[in-house]
Scaffold this active site. Structure first.
Site, short mmCIF file in Angstrom:
data_model
loop_
_atom_site.label_atom_id
_atom_site.label_comp_id
_atom_site.label_asym_id
_atom_site.label_seq_id
_atom_site.Cartn_x
_atom_site.Cartn_y
_atom_site.Cartn_z
N THR A 139 -36.33 50.99 9.23
CA THR A 139 -35.74 51.59 8.01
C THR A 139 -36.63 51.14 6.76
O THR A 139 -36.44 52.02 6.00
CB THR A 139 -34.33 51.12 8.04
OG1 THR A 139 -33.53 51.57 9.26
CG2 THR A 139 -33.63 51.81 6.84
N TYR A 147 -31.94 59.47 8.16
CA TYR A 147 -32.98 59.37 7.76
C TYR A 147 -34.07 59.34 8.98
O TYR A 147 -33.61 58.82 10.34
CB TYR A 147 -33.26 58.17 6.87
CG TYR A 147 -32.78 57.00 7.58
CD1 TYR A 147 -33.76 56.06 8.13
CD2 TYR A 147 -31.52 56.40 7.39
CE1 TYR A 147 -33.46 54.84 8.75
CE2 TYR A 147 -31.23 55.28 8.08
CZ TYR A 147 -31.99 54.34 8.59
OH TYR A 147 -31.55 53.28 9.08
N THR A 153 -34.21 46.97 11.98
CA THR A 153 -32.89 46.28 12.12
C THR A 153 -32.51 46.16 13.70
O THR A 153 -31.69 45.08 13.85
CB THR A 153 -31.71 46.53 11.13
OG1 THR A 153 -31.33 47.53 11.31
CG2 THR A 153 -32.38 46.33 9.64
N ASP A 154 -32.68 47.12 14.19
CA ASP A 154 -31.91 47.24 15.51
C ASP A 154 -32.35 46.04 16.63
O ASP A 154 -31.62 45.45 17.22
CB ASP A 154 -32.30 48.60 16.47
CG ASP A 154 -31.31 49.62 15.63
OD1 ASP A 154 -30.48 49.24 14.76
OD2 ASP A 154 -31.39 50.72 16.18
N LYS A 207 -27.13 41.01 14.02
CA LYS A 207 -26.65 42.22 13.32
C LYS A 207 -25.37 42.47 13.62
O LYS A 207 -25.05 43.05 14.97
CB LYS A 207 -27.70 43.57 13.62
CG LYS A 207 -27.26 44.72 12.90
CD LYS A 207 -28.32 45.73 13.29
CE LYS A 207 -28.05 46.97 12.36
NZ LYS A 207 -28.91 48.32 12.72
N GLU A 217 -14.79 28.78 33.56
CA GLU A 217 -14.88 30.06 34.25
C GLU A 217 -15.34 30.11 35.50
O GLU A 217 -14.86 30.88 36.49
CB GLU A 217 -15.18 31.20 33.28
CG GLU A 217 -14.40 31.13 31.97
CD GLU A 217 -13.13 31.61 32.11
OE1 GLU A 217 -12.62 32.40 32.96
OE2 GLU A 217 -12.37 31.64 30.97
#
Length: 369
Positions: free
Chosen positions: A53, A67, A133-134, A206, A326
């Site tokens: 981006t 975009y 950023t992903d 993120k 767990e």
């Protein structure tokens, strides 16, 4: 000769001159006398551009979320930010021009090798990687593990393209170069600078996909950048970069590590599929404390019996997975991912398995890194 009124008899006393007139007047007078003050050399920062981006463009200024990513080459990014010249001698290289969701293991290795080669050069003081950023958090963590250096490495992106109103990329990039050019950023591992914060590449994730404050660490930022100045509040304690036992120069391929996502009504089919696909490790992104549905316990045991490492992580964005809670990890010879989310656990497992470690060594690595 009569002295000017604005420069009284203080001229006869250099110390009083400096304190009375200020440094600017002293420097000016020194220049007049042929004793110019030498300016320190600016550091050199190399910007490695990969797309994303921060190199994106929208159809209009109001398109902040709609975009096309990876459209603007690095030379145009630098030309649009002449203020960088006041911070460092900057040059750019276009390594990739892709949206980060398309990053592959091969891209990671190629980028890591280029960063490693550059930091070995004595004329390079810092590195900035521009990134979508992903998957930015994955690349930052990968570099944090495999590049042996104490020089600053900063990964940076933006949430809005440069064509948008209130675009965040320009300031993010300026901050990244400021940090990469500063000596006090050295030895702190790979850093991520966005939204005025300095975060550890290990910890940052993120958390929001539409706001400029998208990246956060559950343990808090390392510091902040204000008008090009760094303000530090904590330092990373996990092993990284110069202290890492891993080195990008030692391998060319990352072993296959995959992720299965836990949810209500999850069948065992995904576990079975990857268990028969030649993977070296399988990350189980469990619910809660890395919980595994009863029908998948046997499936994961079968995967482990094939020699595939089983690593319990959690889909929960904060907290950490406790060993032998767990599930009886000791009994099943499974590994827990500690506080690493599934995508970062995949990175660490792949890097660790380049050295062919067993489950005990792999667990030690997850504690330390």
């Amino acid at each position: 000769m009569q002295l000017p009124l604005q420069l009284p008899l203080q001229l006869l006393n250099p110390l009083k001159l400096v304190t009375g007139l200020g440094l600017a007047a002293f420097v000016s007078l020194s220049s007049l006398s042929g004793c110019a003050v030498a300016q320190p050399a600016k550091p050199t920062v190399v910007i490695l551009a990969t797309g994303g981006t921060i190199a994106g463009a929208g159809a209009s200024a109001v398109n902040s979320a709609t975009y096309a990513a990876a459209k603007v080459p690095v030379d145009k990014l630098l030309a649009g930010l002449p203020e960088l010249a006041s911070v460092a001698n900057v040059r750019g290289e276009q390594v990739f021009q892709i949206a980060s969701e398309s990053f592959t293991n091969d891209n990671l290795v190629k980028l890591g090798k280029r960063v490693s080669a550059l930091v070995k050069q004595p004329d390079v003081d810092g590195i900035v990687v521009t990134h979508g950023t992903d998957t930015l958090e994955e690349t930052a963590y990968f570099l944090n593990l495999v590049v042996r250096t104490s020089k600053p490495i900063v990964v940076v992106g933006s949430m809005r393209p440069g064509t948008a109103l209130s675009a965040d990329g320009a300031l993010n990039l300026f901050d990244a170069v400021s940090v990469a050019a500063s000596k006090d950023a050295g030895g702190k591992g790979v850093l991520v600078t966005m939204n005025d914060e300095i975060n550890s590449g290990r910890d940052v994730v993120k958390l929001v996909n539409i706001k400029t404050e998208a990246f956060k660490s559950q343990w808090g930022p390392l510091g902040m950048i204000v008008e090009g100045n760094n303000y530090w509040f904590r330092a990373p304690v996990k092993r990284h970069t110069a202290q890492s036992e891993f080195n990008i120069d030692d391998f060319d391929v990352l072993p296959a590590v995959e992720i299965v996502y836990g949810y209500g009504n999850m069948p065992r089919s995904a576990v079975d599929l990857f268990g028969n696909a030649g993977v070296k490790a399988l990350i189980h992104a469990g619910t809660g404390n890395g919980s595994v549905a009863d029908r998948n316990v046997a499936a994961l045991q079968e995967v482990r019996a094939k020699g595939i490492q089983v690593i319990r992580s959690s889909r929960v964005p904060a907290g950490f997975v406790l060993r032998n809670a767990e599930q009886p990890d000791d009994k099943y010879d499974w590994v827990v991912a500690h506080d690493l989310n599934p995508q970062k656990a995949r990175i660490l497992a792949a890097v660790a398995l380049t050295r062919g470690v067993d489950s005990k060594e792999l667990q030690r690595i997850f504690w330390q890194y």
